[in-house]
Design a protein around this motif. Structure first.
Motif, mmCIF file in Angstrom:
data_model
loop_
_atom_site.group_PDB
_atom_site.id
_atom_site.type_symbol
_atom_site.label_atom_id
_atom_site.label_comp_id
_atom_site.label_asym_id
_atom_site.label_seq_id
_atom_site.Cartn_x
_atom_site.Cartn_y
_atom_site.Cartn_z
ATOM 1 N N ASP A 138 56.370 -15.578 96.473
ATOM 2 C CA ASP A 138 55.715 -14.409 97.069
ATOM 3 C C ASP A 138 56.331 -14.048 98.412
ATOM 4 O O ASP A 138 55.822 -13.183 99.117
ATOM 5 C CB ASP A 138 54.203 -14.616 97.179
ATOM 6 N N ASP A 228 53.074 -2.435 100.535
ATOM 7 C CA ASP A 228 53.399 -3.398 99.483
ATOM 8 C C ASP A 228 54.006 -4.704 99.986
ATOM 9 O O ASP A 228 54.787 -5.338 99.273
ATOM 10 C CB ASP A 228 54.348 -2.746 98.459
ATOM 11 N N TYR A 339 46.340 -0.640 93.704
ATOM 12 C CA TYR A 339 47.433 -1.568 93.404
ATOM 13 C C TYR A 339 48.510 -1.496 94.480
ATOM 14 O O TYR A 339 48.862 -0.427 94.965
ATOM 15 C CB TYR A 339 48.080 -1.221 92.061
ATOM 16 N N ASP A 341 51.295 -3.618 93.821
ATOM 17 C CA ASP A 341 52.485 -4.074 93.104
ATOM 18 C C ASP A 341 53.207 -2.869 92.498
ATOM 19 O O ASP A 341 52.827 -1.713 92.698
ATOM 20 C CB ASP A 341 52.130 -5.128 92.059
ATOM 21 N N LYS A 358 57.040 -8.316 85.105
ATOM 22 C CA LYS A 358 56.411 -9.523 85.666
ATOM 23 C C LYS A 358 56.686 -10.750 84.805
ATOM 24 O O LYS A 358 56.286 -10.803 83.640
ATOM 25 C CB LYS A 358 54.892 -9.290 85.750
ATOM 26 N N THR A 387 59.934 -9.061 94.676
ATOM 27 C CA THR A 387 58.781 -8.499 95.380
ATOM 28 C C THR A 387 57.840 -9.586 95.862
ATOM 29 O O THR A 387 57.879 -10.724 95.373
ATOM 30 C CB THR A 387 57.974 -7.547 94.462
ATOM 31 N N GLU A 389 54.909 -9.884 95.064
ATOM 32 C CA GLU A 389 54.005 -10.206 93.965
ATOM 33 C C GLU A 389 54.727 -10.929 92.833
ATOM 34 O O GLU A 389 54.243 -10.992 91.712
ATOM 35 C CB GLU A 389 53.334 -8.929 93.438
ATOM 36 N N GLU A 391 57.415 -10.075 91.186
ATOM 37 C CA GLU A 391 57.909 -9.213 90.119
ATOM 38 C C GLU A 391 59.427 -9.087 90.243
ATOM 39 O O GLU A 391 60.023 -9.510 91.220
ATOM 40 C CB GLU A 391 57.320 -7.800 90.244
ATOM 41 N N ARG A 423 49.193 -10.021 85.091
ATOM 42 C CA ARG A 423 49.684 -9.228 86.221
ATOM 43 C C ARG A 423 49.222 -9.799 87.562
ATOM 44 O O ARG A 423 49.960 -9.788 88.547
ATOM 45 C CB ARG A 423 49.175 -7.787 86.072
#
Length: 562
Positions: A138, A228, A339, A341, A358, A387, A389, A391, A423
């Motif tokens: 992360d 983000d 969101y 992401d 993802k 990212t 998150e 991803e 997710r």
């Protein structure tokens, strides 16, 4: 008879002298603990030469203990946990007793900037030197495991050949700079923060000015409307702010962080133009270096200084001592509620699209990274992004290629249309490799997603689930809908087993808060899927139209969330 008088002497109490906090500008630079002594005894980056010239040739047993901990962290490597020591040993043994002869290695991707060439190189390193382990983090990095000291120079050489590095991956330094993964391309971007990230890298990271901070220093910069980069939990962050007179720029937040003393970052109340972001960053990093607490490691984060000073004093010191000028007052920046992401397909400014996919809990392998690079090249994709998150984003995709690219990535194990469970789940490294962990997390998180999908299908609202192996909250336990903090617990038969303490309803993007801690409520690890299924099932039954999970938690009866 005359009354007897008794004279009572009042003793003046001498106030107890306050212990120095190790603040360089106040207390001087005399080391107040062993870590500070080691850091001053020898520049941490000097150990890189010893790795190349000595340790890689003579093996693990030749490594000086003070280089393994803490100096190796500056190089982005530290020992992983012995595989034969369960969670019950975590608080009983010293770090040196828990460590294995293998290393975790953290590859920096500042701003999440990647490419097929970079992913292929990391994939080949993983395959050849790391037992094919690889995890997206992360912090937009990729972590490898099972690294042997003999192979580190060859790994560094290969990484550097594609513009990657492990330097400052760990340690008391500025860590990787989080950036919007779609900086410069997203249609809904307010301002591109990439030039500021580049200036910080080029002007400050290797200047030597910030090689010895009290502890780690986490940075995030995003000009995206969706905020983000998890700015609420960074030491310093810059998010898009539109000034009524000056136009697009950045608001600055300081003092965020989780772990055992969670604190959300506070706005400095300023508006910073793009060309001044790097200078303000350096000023805040300088305050941390000079005034940060160094005596106790558990108080050596910027958030404790911000809490002690208050935001007004912090801004004043920044302006008076480091910038030597006043900053421009800025408007309040609201919290983006939806969101953050980038899963799915989104338009770019140039008419093309980017596609976000993802991998479950960010877990991948060397071979998978190589296949991802091959898929990208097949579709002419040269820009890939990691990212916060966990991803992967593929930039510059033609509209007609979106469906085909999505299908090809799905075959590799990357999902453009994951369930809300897949997710939103996140986990730390856990007991498999981490010396601080009490429980297994990553494998358990993957199993949990499969169970939830099978038993509950899907949800139509976001659900963030985090599994953390210890109290340090690397997986953001306190700001998740369902936060699970690993610890050793007692089962019904009196056995000490793996389990979790439960936090519910935490959030960063909807009424930011640390959620509801269920006092005394712990879940045995083997019963985790049943517990989460039960709670989410009750939410589905009881929710009002449009209600989010964290909103339901606030009003739910305690029995419904146990």
């Amino acid at each position: 008879m005359a009354p007897t008088t008794t004279k009572v002497r009042e003793r003046k109490r001498t106030p107890r002298k306050k212990k120095p906090e190790g603040q360089w500008k106040i207390d001087g630079r005399e080391p107040l603990n062993d870590d500070e002594r080691i850091k001053q005894a020898d520049p941490a980056f000097a150990v890189r030469r010893r790795v190349i010239d000595v340790y890689s040739k003579q093996g693990f047993d030749s490594i000086a203990p003070e280089d393994i901990a803490p100096r190796f962290k500056w190089l982005g490597i530290y020992t992983q946990r012995r595989q034969d020591l369960g969670g019950e040993y975590t608080s009983k043994l010293e770090n040196s007793e828990l460590q294995d002869r293998y290393f975790m290695m953290r590859v920096r991707f500042d701003g999440g900037l990647a490419s097929p060439e970079k992913l292929r190189a990391v994939g080949e390193i993983s395959r050849d030197y790391a037992r094919s382990t690889a995890d997206f983090t992360d912090r937009q990095n990729i972590q490898l495991h099972w690294i042997e000291i003999e192979n580190v120079p060859a790994i560094w050489e290969k990484l550097e050949s594609v513009g990657l590095s492990t330097m400052m991956g760990c340690g008391d330094v500025p860590r990787v700079i989080l950036g919007s993964p779609v900086a410069g391309v997203a249609a809904e971007e307010i301002i591109d923060g990439t030039p500021a990230i580049r200036e910080i890298q080029e002007k400050y990271l290797h200047s030597g000015d910030f090689d010895n901070l009290p502890r780690k220093f986490k940075t995030a910069i995003s000009g995206h409307a969706r905020q983000d980069v998890t700015h609420e939990i960074q030491d310093i962050s810059f998010v898009a702010s539109v000034h009524p007179e000056h136009g697009p720029g950045f608001a600055c937040f300081v003092g965020g962080g989780l772990s055992t003393n969670p604190m959300l970052s506070k706005s400095l109340g300023v508006w910073v133009p793009l060309e001044e972001v790097a200078e303000v960053w350096a000023g805040v990093a300088g305050i941390f270096r000079d005034y940060g607490f160094r005596r106790l490691r558990n108080r050596a984060r910027l958030k404790f200084l911000v809490a002690q000073w208050g935001i007004e004093k912090f801004r004043q010191v920044l302006e008076d001592e480091y910038l030597h000028r006043k900053l421009i007052d800025g408007p309040d920046v609201g919290t983006h509620p939806g969101y953050r992401d980038h899963i799915g397909a989104y338009p770019q400014k140039d008419g093309k699209f980017y596609l976000g996919v993802k991998p479950t809990v960010g877990h991948t392998s060397g071979e998978q990274l190589i296949r991802i690079a091959e898929v990208a090249e097949r579709f002419g994709v040269t820009r890939i992004r990691t990212t916060p998150e966990k991803e992967l984003l593929f930039l510059d995709v033609e509209r007609e290629d979106l469906t085909k690219l999505s299908a090809a990535l799905d075959e590799v194990g990357l999902y453009a249309h994951p369930s809300e469970f897949r997710r939103g789940i996140i986990s730390c490294t856990g007991l498999e490799f981490c010396k601080l962990a009490h429980v297994t997390t990553k494998a358990r998180a993957i199993e949990l997603v499969d169970e939830l999908e099978e038993r509950l299908g899907d949800l139509d609202v976001p659900l963030k689930i985090s599994l953390n192996g210890c109290p340090n909250s690397c997986a953001r336990t306190q700001v998740s809908d369902i936060g699970l903090k690993g610890q050793t617990v007692t089962d019904a038969d009196g056995n000490r087993v793996e389990g979790f303490q439960v936090h519910l309803g935490g959030s960063m993007n909807l009424d930011p808060n640390f959620g509801r801690k269920l006092k005394g409520h712990k879940v045995i690890a083997d019963e985790l899927a049943d517990y989460v299924t039960r709670v989410v099932g009750r939410f589905k039954e009881q929710r009002h139209e449009g209600e989010q999970f964290r909103e339901w938690v606030v009003r739910a009866d305690e029995e419904d969330i146990k």
